[in-house]
Design a protein around this motif. Structure first.
Motif, PDB file in Angstrom:
ATOM      1  N   LEU A  60       0.840  -1.181   0.000  1.00 24.96           N
ATOM      2  CA  LEU A  60       0.000   0.000   0.000  1.00 24.96           C
ATOM      3  C   LEU A  60       0.881   1.239   0.000  1.00 24.96           C
ATOM      4  O   LEU A  60       2.112   1.133   0.010  1.00 24.96           O
ATOM      5  CB  LEU A  60      -0.923  -0.002   1.215  1.00 24.96           C
ATOM      6  N   GLU A  61       0.270   2.400   0.015  1.00 25.47           N
ATOM      7  CA  GLU A  61       1.025   3.653  -0.056  1.00 25.47           C
ATOM      8  C   GLU A  61       2.022   3.789   1.088  1.00 25.47           C
ATOM      9  O   GLU A  61       3.115   4.315   0.903  1.00 25.47           O
ATOM     10  CB  GLU A  61       0.042   4.831  -0.033  1.00 25.47           C
ATOM     11  N   ASP A  62       1.649   3.321   2.260  1.00 27.77           N
ATOM     12  CA  ASP A  62       2.520   3.519   3.422  1.00 27.77           C
ATOM     13  C   ASP A  62       2.936   2.234   4.118  1.00 27.77           C
ATOM     14  O   ASP A  62       3.209   2.236   5.313  1.00 27.77           O
ATOM     15  CB  ASP A  62       1.854   4.461   4.424  1.00 27.77           C
ATOM     16  N   GLY A  63       3.003   1.133   3.381  1.00 29.44           N
ATOM     17  CA  GLY A  63       3.503  -0.085   3.992  1.00 29.44           C
ATOM     18  C   GLY A  63       2.929  -1.336   3.361  1.00 29.44           C
ATOM     19  O   GLY A  63       2.235  -1.294   2.339  1.00 29.44           O
ATOM     20  N   TYR A  64       3.231  -2.461   3.998  1.00 29.45           N
ATOM     21  CA  TYR A  64       2.834  -3.770   3.483  1.00 29.45           C
ATOM     22  C   TYR A  64       1.768  -4.399   4.365  1.00 29.45           C
ATOM     23  O   TYR A  64       1.795  -4.267   5.597  1.00 29.45           O
ATOM     24  CB  TYR A  64       4.051  -4.703   3.423  1.00 29.45           C
ATOM     25  N   VAL A  65       0.816  -5.099   3.730  1.00 28.64           N
ATOM     26  CA  VAL A  65      -0.176  -5.900   4.428  1.00 28.64           C
ATOM     27  C   VAL A  65      -0.185  -7.283   3.766  1.00 28.64           C
ATOM     28  O   VAL A  65       0.388  -7.472   2.694  1.00 28.64           O
ATOM     29  CB  VAL A  65      -1.580  -5.276   4.358  1.00 28.64           C
ATOM     30  N   LEU A  66      -0.847  -8.231   4.403  1.00 28.90           N
ATOM     31  CA  LEU A  66      -0.920  -9.566   3.828  1.00 28.90           C
ATOM     32  C   LEU A  66      -1.701  -9.536   2.525  1.00 28.90           C
ATOM     33  O   LEU A  66      -2.695  -8.828   2.389  1.00 28.90           O
ATOM     34  CB  LEU A  66      -1.575 -10.536   4.808  1.00 28.90           C
ATOM     35  N   GLY A  67      -1.265 -10.337   1.558  1.00 25.24           N
ATOM     36  CA  GLY A  67      -1.891 -10.371   0.248  1.00 25.24           C
ATOM     37  C   GLY A  67      -3.007 -11.387   0.156  1.00 25.24           C
ATOM     38  O   GLY A  67      -3.336 -12.083   1.122  1.00 25.24           O
ATOM     39  N   GLU A  68      -3.567 -11.491  -1.048  1.00 32.09           N
ATOM     40  CA  GLU A  68      -4.711 -12.361  -1.268  1.00 32.09           C
ATOM     41  C   GLU A  68      -4.396 -13.826  -0.986  1.00 32.09           C
ATOM     42  O   GLU A  68      -5.262 -14.575  -0.547  1.00 32.09           O
ATOM     43  CB  GLU A  68      -5.211 -12.211  -2.712  1.00 32.09           C
ATOM     44  N   ARG A  69      -3.166 -14.253  -1.231  1.00 35.28           N
ATOM     45  CA  ARG A  69      -2.825 -15.657  -1.008  1.00 35.28           C
ATOM     46  C   ARG A  69      -2.672 -15.999   0.461  1.00 35.28           C
ATOM     47  O   ARG A  69      -2.589 -17.177   0.816  1.00 35.28           O
ATOM     48  CB  ARG A  69      -1.531 -16.009  -1.760  1.00 35.28           C
ATOM     49  N   LEU A  70      -2.632 -14.963   1.289  1.00 34.53           N
ATOM     50  CA  LEU A  70      -2.560 -15.191   2.736  1.00 34.53           C
ATOM     51  C   LEU A  70      -3.675 -14.429   3.432  1.00 34.53           C
ATOM     52  O   LEU A  70      -3.466 -13.856   4.493  1.00 34.53           O
ATOM     53  CB  LEU A  70      -1.200 -14.727   3.286  1.00 34.53           C
ATOM     54  N   ARG A  71      -4.847 -14.419   2.836  1.00 33.55           N
ATOM     55  CA  ARG A  71      -5.971 -13.707   3.452  1.00 33.55           C
ATOM     56  C   ARG A  71      -6.196 -14.283   4.834  1.00 33.55           C
ATOM     57  O   ARG A  71      -6.565 -15.450   4.984  1.00 33.55           O
ATOM     58  CB  ARG A  71      -7.228 -13.867   2.607  1.00 33.55           C
ATOM     59  N   PRO A  72      -5.947 -13.520   5.894  1.00 36.27           N
ATOM     60  CA  PRO A  72      -6.022 -14.067   7.234  1.00 36.27           C
ATOM     61  C   PRO A  72      -7.444 -14.381   7.652  1.00 36.27           C
ATOM     62  O   PRO A  72      -8.375 -13.655   7.327  1.00 36.27           O
ATOM     63  CB  PRO A  72      -5.438 -12.948   8.119  1.00 36.27           C
TER      64      PRO A  72
END
Length: 250
Positions: A60-72
């Motif tokens: 994202l604009e200001d960092g990383y989040v988990l992607g679709e393959r690791l949808r928590p």
């Protein structure tokens, strides 16, 4: 000769990066991840780029989040799942109303501020009192309280003292109830939480989610216009639809 397993360092480092991102409710920058995992920043960038390419992370604009393959899965990760869909809406709201944008959710009987999108020209308000203690004094808190069923709202108000945060704060339950009954889907806070700061919020209410989006800005710039209210409602409805789409795809 060692009898231990053969370990691949790069795989270990990538897994540690995934763990660090998954442990955070908000986006995490590459620099923060490099420090957390204990790897050089160039190495972190290479690993993160690969993880994004493969769909395990999303940038994202200001960092990383988990992607679709690791949808928590699970309620403890609900805010991060929603965050990947909502962040662009908050950025657009920030830019349209020229103020820091917020997302708050009602979780386990408490009002929780789960995300903030600000910028150099739209700084975050001084959050000197936690959201769970200031629902009566914030625009997003009023949005949530107004939408709660009567019994749940009474329970919340019985558990939370209406603290006198500024001379403008509503501290009488009957006055607050009247305000909540007349606000519709948009509420504001005119220096009730913090002197010099105003806030406008819109209700987010859909399948499995109750919350609010809001924007804060200096009180001297605040104008309660229909255009601003419509912009807030549009953003709130977009977040509601995003939450519904997230619920369907879990």
């Amino acid at each position: 000769m060692s009898d231990g397993p053969t370990l691949i360092g790069s795989v270990q480092r990538a897994l540690h990066l995934l763990d660090a991102v998954g442990a955070s409710a908000r986006p995490v920058t590459a620099k923060q991840l490099a420090r957390t995992v204990g790897v050089p920043l160039p190495t972190a960038y290479h690993l993160l780029r690969t993880l994004v390419h493969e769909g395990y992370l999303r940038k994202l604009e200001d960092g990383y989040v988990l992607g679709e393959r690791l949808r928590p899965a699970g309620p403890e990760h609900a805010s991060q799942r929603l965050l990947t869909r909502v962040r662009p809406i908050l950025r657009a709201l920030r830019d349209e109303l020229h103020g820091a944008a917020y997302l708050a959710l009602y979780t386990d009987g408490e009002i929780e501020l789960v995300d903030i999108v600000d910028g150099p020209d739209t700084p975050t308000a001084d959050l000197w009192v936690g959201a769970h203690e200031a629902g009566h004094a914030t625009a997003f808190g009023k949005c949530i309280l107004a939408t709660l069923p009567t019994g749940q709202r009474a329970d919340y108000l019985a558990r939370h003292h209406l603290a006198d945060l500024t001379p403008h704060t509503i501290t009488d339950v009957r006055t607050l109830e009247h305000t909540l009954a007349t606000g519709g889907e948009v509420f504001d806070d005119r220096q009730e939480y913090l002197l010099g700061t105003a806030c406008l919020g819109g209700v987010v209410h859909g399948p499995g989610v109750l919350g609010a989006v809001a924007v804060s800005l200096p009180a001297r710039r605040y104008r309660a216009t229909r255009a601003a209210a419509r912009a807030m409602q549009r953003a709130a409805h977009r977040v509601t639809r995003a939450a519904a789409a997230d619920a369907v795809t879990r």
